[in-house]
Structures are given as C-alpha cells and as structure tokens.
Motif scaffolding. Structure first.
Motif, PDB file in Angstrom:
ATOM      1  N   THR A  52       0.833  -1.200   0.000  1.00 56.72           N
ATOM      2  CA  THR A  52       0.000   0.000   0.000  1.00 56.72           C
ATOM      3  C   THR A  52       0.867   1.249   0.000  1.00 56.72           C
ATOM      4  OG1 THR A  52      -1.778  -1.124   1.179  1.00 56.72           O
ATOM      5  CG2 THR A  52      -1.792   1.268   1.228  1.00 56.72           C
ATOM      6  N   SER A  53       0.506   2.207  -0.845  1.00 51.10           N
ATOM      7  CA  SER A  53       1.244   3.460  -0.943  1.00 51.10           C
ATOM      8  C   SER A  53       0.299   4.627  -0.686  1.00 51.10           C
ATOM      9  CB  SER A  53       1.862   3.601  -2.341  1.00 51.10           C
ATOM     10  OG  SER A  53       2.594   4.797  -2.441  1.00 51.10           O
ATOM     11  N   GLN A  54       0.867   5.745  -0.235  1.00 51.76           N
ATOM     12  CA  GLN A  54       0.090   6.948   0.033  1.00 51.76           C
ATOM     13  C   GLN A  54       0.396   7.980  -1.047  1.00 51.76           C
ATOM     14  OE1 GLN A  54      -1.937   6.968   2.754  1.00 51.76           O
ATOM     15  NE2 GLN A  54      -2.741   9.050   2.570  1.00 51.76           N
TER      16      GLN A  54
ATOM     17  N   LEU B 155       0.557  25.988 -10.152  1.00 52.71           N
ATOM     18  CA  LEU B 155       1.748  25.369  -9.577  1.00 52.71           C
ATOM     19  C   LEU B 155       1.284  24.156  -8.794  1.00 52.71           C
ATOM     20  CD1 LEU B 155       4.752  25.282  -8.772  1.00 52.71           C
ATOM     21  CD2 LEU B 155       4.177  26.795  -6.855  1.00 52.71           C
ATOM     22  N   GLY B 156       1.805  22.983  -9.128  1.00 55.68           N
ATOM     23  CA  GLY B 156       1.347  21.754  -8.483  1.00 55.68           C
ATOM     24  C   GLY B 156       2.498  20.905  -7.965  1.00 55.68           C
ATOM     25  N   TYR B 157       2.195  20.109  -6.956  1.00 55.28           N
ATOM     26  CA  TYR B 157       3.174  19.172  -6.395  1.00 55.28           C
ATOM     27  C   TYR B 157       2.467  17.854  -6.101  1.00 55.28           C
ATOM     28  CZ  TYR B 157       6.485  16.894  -3.254  1.00 55.28           C
ATOM     29  OH  TYR B 157       7.329  15.978  -2.668  1.00 55.28           O
ATOM     30  N   THR B 158       3.093  16.748  -6.501  1.00 50.63           N
ATOM     31  CA  THR B 158       2.534  15.417  -6.277  1.00 50.63           C
ATOM     32  C   THR B 158       3.622  14.501  -5.738  1.00 50.63           C
ATOM     33  OG1 THR B 158       0.952  15.690  -8.093  1.00 50.63           O
ATOM     34  CG2 THR B 158       1.391  13.435  -7.349  1.00 50.63           C
ATOM     35  N   ARG B 159       3.256  13.684  -4.751  1.00 50.39           N
ATOM     36  CA  ARG B 159       4.205  12.739  -4.167  1.00 50.39           C
ATOM     37  C   ARG B 159       3.527  11.392  -3.934  1.00 50.39           C
ATOM     38  NH1 ARG B 159       8.833  11.767  -1.632  1.00 50.39           N
ATOM     39  NH2 ARG B 159       8.866  10.404   0.191  1.00 50.39           N
ATOM     40  N   VAL B 160       4.267  10.314  -4.212  1.00 49.93           N
ATOM     41  CA  VAL B 160       3.814   8.948  -3.936  1.00 49.93           C
ATOM     42  C   VAL B 160       4.827   8.313  -2.994  1.00 49.93           C
ATOM     43  CG1 VAL B 160       3.335   6.669  -4.890  1.00 49.93           C
ATOM     44  CG2 VAL B 160       2.656   8.717  -6.157  1.00 49.93           C
ATOM     45  N   GLU B 161       4.360   7.908  -1.810  1.00 51.93           N
ATOM     46  CA  GLU B 161       5.261   7.238  -0.870  1.00 51.93           C
ATOM     47  C   GLU B 161       5.621   5.852  -1.373  1.00 51.93           C
ATOM     48  OE1 GLU B 161       3.536   7.222   2.988  1.00 51.93           O
ATOM     49  OE2 GLU B 161       3.993   9.329   3.383  1.00 51.93           O
ATOM     50  N   SER B 162       6.820   5.432  -1.070  1.00 51.76           N
ATOM     51  CA  SER B 162       7.285   4.124  -1.512  1.00 51.76           C
ATOM     52  C   SER B 162       6.622   3.020  -0.704  1.00 51.76           C
ATOM     53  CB  SER B 162       8.800   4.024  -1.342  1.00 51.76           C
ATOM     54  OG  SER B 162       9.259   2.729  -1.674  1.00 51.76           O
ATOM     55  N   PRO B 163       6.016   2.023  -1.379  1.00 50.79           N
ATOM     56  CA  PRO B 163       5.457   0.884  -0.624  1.00 50.79           C
ATOM     57  C   PRO B 163       6.579   0.081   0.023  1.00 50.79           C
ATOM     58  CG  PRO B 163       5.376   0.464  -2.992  1.00 50.79           C
ATOM     59  CD  PRO B 163       5.821   1.891  -2.828  1.00 50.79           C
ATOM     60  N   ASP B 164       6.251  -0.596   1.130  1.00 50.43           N
ATOM     61  CA  ASP B 164       7.262  -1.394   1.830  1.00 50.43           C
ATOM     62  C   ASP B 164       7.728  -2.578   0.987  1.00 50.43           C
ATOM     63  OD1 ASP B 164       7.158   0.261   4.026  1.00 50.43           O
ATOM     64  OD2 ASP B 164       5.590  -0.910   5.007  1.00 50.43           O
ATOM     65  N   ALA B 165       6.830  -3.161   0.227  1.00 53.22           N
ATOM     66  CA  ALA B 165       7.164  -4.319  -0.606  1.00 53.22           C
ATOM     67  C   ALA B 165       6.187  -4.390  -1.764  1.00 53.22           C
ATOM     68  CB  ALA B 165       7.096  -5.613   0.203  1.00 53.22           C
ATOM     69  N   VAL B 166       6.690  -4.808  -2.927  1.00 58.91           N
ATOM     70  CA  VAL B 166       5.854  -4.998  -4.105  1.00 58.91           C
ATOM     71  C   VAL B 166       6.047  -6.419  -4.588  1.00 58.91           C
ATOM     72  CG1 VAL B 166       5.414  -4.292  -6.481  1.00 58.91           C
ATOM     73  CG2 VAL B 166       5.979  -2.572  -4.763  1.00 58.91           C
ATOM     74  N   VAL B 167       4.948  -7.165  -4.719  1.00 53.09           N
ATOM     75  CA  VAL B 167       5.021  -8.558  -5.146  1.00 53.09           C
ATOM     76  C   VAL B 167       5.422  -8.626  -6.612  1.00 53.09           C
ATOM     77  CG1 VAL B 167       3.741 -10.710  -5.400  1.00 53.09           C
ATOM     78  CG2 VAL B 167       3.263  -9.180  -3.472  1.00 53.09           C
ATOM     79  N   VAL B 168       6.452  -9.413  -6.908  1.00 51.18           N
ATOM     80  CA  VAL B 168       6.987  -9.504  -8.261  1.00 51.18           C
ATOM     81  C   VAL B 168       6.853 -10.934  -8.764  1.00 51.18           C
ATOM     82  CG1 VAL B 168       9.029  -9.158  -9.706  1.00 51.18           C
ATOM     83  CG2 VAL B 168       8.627  -7.667  -7.739  1.00 51.18           C
ATOM     84  N   ALA B 169       6.411 -11.069 -10.008  1.00 48.32           N
ATOM     85  CA  ALA B 169       6.315 -12.392 -10.614  1.00 48.32           C
ATOM     86  C   ALA B 169       7.706 -12.952 -10.896  1.00 48.32           C
ATOM     87  CB  ALA B 169       5.511 -12.316 -11.904  1.00 48.32           C
ATOM     88  N   PRO B 170       7.860 -14.298 -10.949  1.00 47.75           N
ATOM     89  CA  PRO B 170       9.161 -14.903 -11.228  1.00 47.75           C
ATOM     90  C   PRO B 170       9.742 -14.405 -12.548  1.00 47.75           C
ATOM     91  CG  PRO B 170       7.595 -16.553 -10.466  1.00 47.75           C
ATOM     92  CD  PRO B 170       6.818 -15.298 -10.669  1.00 47.75           C
ATOM     93  N   GLY B 171      11.005 -13.967 -12.511  1.00 45.85           N
ATOM     94  CA  GLY B 171      11.672 -13.494 -13.718  1.00 45.85           C
ATOM     95  C   GLY B 171      11.344 -12.081 -14.117  1.00 45.85           C
ATOM     96  N   GLU B 172      10.528 -11.392 -13.348  1.00 42.95           N
ATOM     97  CA  GLU B 172      10.130 -10.026 -13.686  1.00 42.95           C
ATOM     98  C   GLU B 172      10.750  -9.030 -12.715  1.00 42.95           C
ATOM     99  OE1 GLU B 172       8.364  -8.851 -16.159  1.00 42.95           O
ATOM    100  OE2 GLU B 172       7.782 -10.748 -17.074  1.00 42.95           O
ATOM    101  N   ASP B 173      11.023  -7.825 -13.221  1.00 47.12           N
ATOM    102  CA  ASP B 173      11.483  -6.717 -12.387  1.00 47.12           C
ATOM    103  C   ASP B 173      10.316  -5.765 -12.143  1.00 47.12           C
ATOM    104  OD1 ASP B 173      14.127  -7.636 -12.333  1.00 47.12           O
ATOM    105  OD2 ASP B 173      14.570  -6.656 -14.252  1.00 47.12           O
TER     106      ASP B 173
END
Length: 561
Positions: free
Chosen positions: A162-164, A189-207
């Motif tokens: 989950t990201s904010q 004038l705009g500003y946007t930010r996405v917090e980094s999720p703690d973990a992202v599920v990755v399929a085998p062989g994928e980045d």
C-alpha cells in the motif's frame, strides 16, 4: 519524513478549504473543452444560494476483516477517526472538502496504522477585475503491484504493497476585458508525491517497475481576443502556453511551449466553427540511472532507480513545428455545451472535446476526451483542477478510503478513478472519461466510467529505453447511491472496478474491485450508529498472488453542530 508528509498534506488541504478558492483549468491544448466546463460550472453556480455546511465529526468503530485470498486469517481492530465534510458557496466563491485522519489499533496479527485522506477543491474571487484563486488537493492510499497497476485503498489486507498519494495545486485565473478585447489566462503550480510501498510482489523473472516518486508542475496559458460581432463577424484571438513538469525519478522533464492564433465563425445562434494554427516546441528529457560494476542499474533503499547526476541530460522525445485544429462548438443554453475538435499535434492526429449537460441544479453529465503529453503528477493535478467546487465525497464506510468518484453536478468528478498506473515515466495520455450525478428527493447517486491509454516515452541510451513505446491501458467504472429511508435512517452503497493491461513483461491483466453497503441511524442529537459490510480485492494472472477480503463494521459517529 512520512509524518511530515502527512502533516504537510493535511495543512495544504485545509488551506485550500480556508481560501474558498470553480472554474476549471483550461488545459493548454484544450481551450474549447475548458470553456465548456466553465459554462457548466457557471450554470450550476447561479442556482446555488449562499450557504456554509461544515460538519466536523469523530468516529469509533470495531472492524472484523476475513481474508479470502491468499489465506484465511481473521483480523480485528478498533478504528478511531476524526474529520470534516464541508461545502461553502458564495456570490464569487465556492469550496468543497472532505478531510479525515484515521487510527487503526490492531489485535493479534492485525497491524496498527495511521491514514490521512482528503479531497478539496476551492475557488475564490479576489477582485472585481475577474481574478480568482483556484486551489485543490488530494490525499489517498492505493495498492500497487509490480506492473505499476494501482487500485484504490488497501486491498485484501496486503498492507506492505500500500502506498500513500499526495497532490496539491494552486494558482490564479483571470477573465477580464479592455474595451472589446477579451483577456483570459491562468497559472497553476502543483506538487505530487507517492510514498514508496514497503514491498511490491513480483512475478518470477520479472522486475518491478520504477514507481513514481514526486514532481513539480507549472502550467500557464494566456489568450487575447475579440468575440464574434464586436469589430468583425468572426472572432479572432492569439494565445500562448507553457507546460513544465520536473519528475524526480531519473530527473525526467517535460518542457512544452506553444503560440497559436484562432478564429471563431458563428453559423447559427447556437453553433460556431472554430479553427486554430500555431507553432509548438515539445521536449522530453532525462538522465540515466547509476550503474554498478556489472552495468546493472542501482536500486535505492526506497526501491526506485538511483539517478546518475554526473551524466548529461539526454533527449527522449522532441518535436517542433506547425500545429493546427478545427472543430465545432454547440451551446443551445447555459446548461448545455458541446465541443469536438480534430487536429495535428505531437507529430500525429489528435482528438479532444467535452460535453457538459446540467438539466437542473440537481443533476449533471460531464464527458471529456483528452490527448496530451504528461507525467503522473501532471495528470493528477489536472484531474483535481477539473473537479467541480460543489460535491459530496464518497467514502468506503469500512476503511474510510475515498471512492473513485464524488457526487457533484459540475466538473469531472472521477479524479481517483483515473490513477490506474504509478509508473514514473513520462507518457502520451489519451482517453475518455464520463461522470453523471443526480439528487432526486431522498436519493443521490453518481456514476463514472472511462478509458485511459498511456504510451510511455524513454531515452534511447538510458534504462528507460526498454519502456519506450510500451502501452498501458485501463478501464474503470464507479457507482454509488445513498437513500434516506426516513427521518432518522438511511442506506448507502458503492462499487468500484478497474481493469488494467500492462504493456510490458508477462504480468498480464489486473482487476481491482471494491463494493460496500452501509446502514446508518440517528440515535440522539448528532450521534449516529453505523453498520456496514464490504468486499474488496485485486486479481491478476497466475504468476502473481490474488488478494481479497470481506469486512464488517459496527460503530458510532458524533457530528458536531
């Protein structure tokens, strides 16, 4: 830093409400669409009387969540929340906002968490010369997977992914005249930010894709013209615009400047033909990622690519030359306006337009067709700016998360439903969005749907070369309804679904969904009891884990007079 970001966003959203800054931002490539949106907003605003509805509240609830996939855990937690819903309207100002802070206290395996969420849009007239200050903001959480696909809220209890998201913007608009000359313009004038999720599920062989970090956007436009029938049978105008976006990921940059002239030819009292021609210079550039001794890109502690600041900036996309467009505008009344335009821009054919229809003060239809070059932050601030200033936010009654759309009779009301992908790369964005909202007696409802296509742009000699030309596509639909059963009780229901097709790798399609039903009953002088059930989840191909859960809530809300 997370606490600081939450505090900053809450303060920015509160500032947007306090300013009471709506006219929609004229996207620099879509002056006809912006005019139609403004006409619809003006028609709706004329129907409103001056009012201020501000409802602060506190909540205490008990929530039970049963995981359906991939496990069968049952989680229990106490939910404490405080927030405010507000709608304010005056002769020259209007604002709507929904702000909420929530603290979840988990038992057993349930994890404690804090969440800030909110959406606000405001417009305030500063002086009589037609100058207004526009402002808006958004804070929301979203689930994200390795393809960049995002779905509103925390899906299936998978908190690690989950990201904010935070986004705010502000700027002046001017609409005035000097004799027969009309002058209009705006700056954002705009500003946007996405917090980094703690973990992202990755399929085998994928980045995992590089998730968007933050960006600063500048958007300015100015037009000077003469309306048809003032000094000539046709209207003429000259305009210029600038769109600049600086994205922190690999120091990506969009720099888009144009000048153009336009002609308006009335062919009937309700129909006019429009045409324009000009010159545009568009450049997209970035730096490369830092490489290790094996020439592999370095990933930072936040899971994002590390920028090599020692290397020069590289051009990923560049075009300059003639741009043109022709179209038609239809305005049979102040409540109805339609524009449709075809032309050439970005080296290819482009289409855009809008429809705004408000048959009365309690219902409205909005449709927009768009085509531009942007980044995630620029797209999000534009979507907030096109939101109307008179709306009711729709929230999931269990999680407190904002829904994909709000209920409002003007503007593009489905800001969150358009998130779709959190990739950091610049893209050409084409699609269509539509929303309809209405209030009929004791019932209010809203419906939104859309299609979004993103063709990503990456420099040939950078790590982004692999995504150059990759196309992500998504569809979404969101619906909500609320009905007052009697003087003391009511029912509400909401549903949201999005389909995502990642253009790169073998991650396949993704489907995110959420549905809920709630019953509320007034108990005593502002004290309301709430009971709700819901289901949400995300489903992907066989290489990635599906998440889904069912939840129930029983709680109390006290609303201050």
């Amino acid at each position: 830093m997370a606490v600081l970001a939450k505090f900053t966003t809450t303060a920015s959203l509160a500032l947007a409400l306090a300013l009471l800054p709506g006219s929609a931002l004229a996207q620099q490539q879509e002056p006809a669409a912006a005019s139609a949106a403004q006409d619809g907003a003006d028609a709706g605003r004329d129907e409103r009387t001056r009012r201020a509805d501000i409802a602060p509240y506190i909540e205490a609830s008990q929530v039970v969540t049963a995981q359906l996939q991939p496990g069968d855990d049952v989680l229990t937690y106490t939910q404490l929340a405080a927030g405010v819903d507000a709608t304010i309207a005056g002769r020259n100002s209007a604002a709507s906002a929904s702000l909420r802070y929530e603290r979840d206290i988990g038992y057993g395996d349930a994890v404690d968490s804090d969440t800030v969420s909110g959406i606000a849009r405001a417009s305030v007239g500063l002086v009589r010369q037609g100058i207004t200050l526009e402002a808006g903001g958004l804070a929301s959480r979203t689930s994200v997977d390795a393809s960049g696909f995002s779905s509103i809220g925390q899906i299936g209890g998978n908190e690690d992914s989950t990201s904010q998201i935070y986004s705010v913007y502000a700027g002046p608009s001017v609409q005035t005249r000097s004799g027969p000359v009309e002058i209009s313009g705006q700056y954002r004038l705009g500003y946007t930010r996405v917090e980094s999720p703690d973990a992202v599920v990755v399929a085998p062989g994928e980045d995992a894709v590089d998730i968007f970090d933050d960006s600063v956007t500048h958007n300015a436009a100015l037009r000077v013209g003469l309306a048809p029938g003032t000094v000539a049978p046709v209207g003429v105008g000259v305009g210029a615009g600038w769109n600049r976006q600086d994205i922190s990921n690999l120091d990506q940059r969009i720099d888009d400047k144009y000048v153009r002239g336009d002609v308006t030819l009335p062919v009937s009292p309700n129909v006019a033909l429009v045409a324009g021609v000009g010159f545009e210079d568009v450049e997209v550039s970035s730096r490369n990622a830092l490489l290790d001794e094996n020439d592999n890109p370095v990933i930072g502690p936040d899971g994002r690519l590390v920028t090599d600041d020692s290397q020069p900036r590289q051009i990923a996309y560049q075009t300059d030359g003639l741009i043109w467009d022709v179209g038609v505008m239809w305005r049979p009344s102040r409540r109805t306006s339609l524009s449709a335009t075809v032309g050439r821009r970005y080296g290819s054919t482009t289409y855009y337009g809008s429809l705004s229809y408000s048959p009365n003060a309690n219902s409205g239809l909005s449709v927009a067709v768009y085509d531009n070059i942007t980044g995630f932050g620029g797209q999000l601030t534009d979507a907030i700016d096109l939101l109307g200033t008179d709306f009711q936010a729709v929230r999931n009654p269990i999680s407190g998360d904002l829904g994909g759309c709000v209920i409002g009779v003007t503007g593009n009301n489905c800001t969150l439903a358009q998130l779709n992908s959190l990739r950091s790369s610049v893209f050409r964005n084409r699609g269509v969005s539509a929303s309809y909202s209405a209030v009929a007696g004791r019932t209010s409802f809203g419906l939104g749907a859309g299609y979004d296509r993103r063709s990503f742009i990456g420099g040939e000699n950078t790590v982004l070369a692999s995504i150059d030309g990759v196309v992500d596509e998504s569809y979404y639909v969101a619906a909500n309804i609320a009905h007052q059963l009697d003087r003391n009780s009511g029912l509400s229901a909401g549903a949201y679904a999005s389909w995502f097709d990642a253009g790169a790798g073998d991650l396949g399609d993704g489907i995110g969904y959420s549905a809920s039903l709630a019953y509320n009953r007034d108990i005593w002088r502002g004290l309301t009891g709430v009971a709700a059930v819901g289901i949400d989840g995300i489903s992907r191909d066989d290489d990635l884990t599906d998440y889904s859960s069912a939840s129930a809530l029983l709680g109390l809300r006290y609303t201050f007079d």
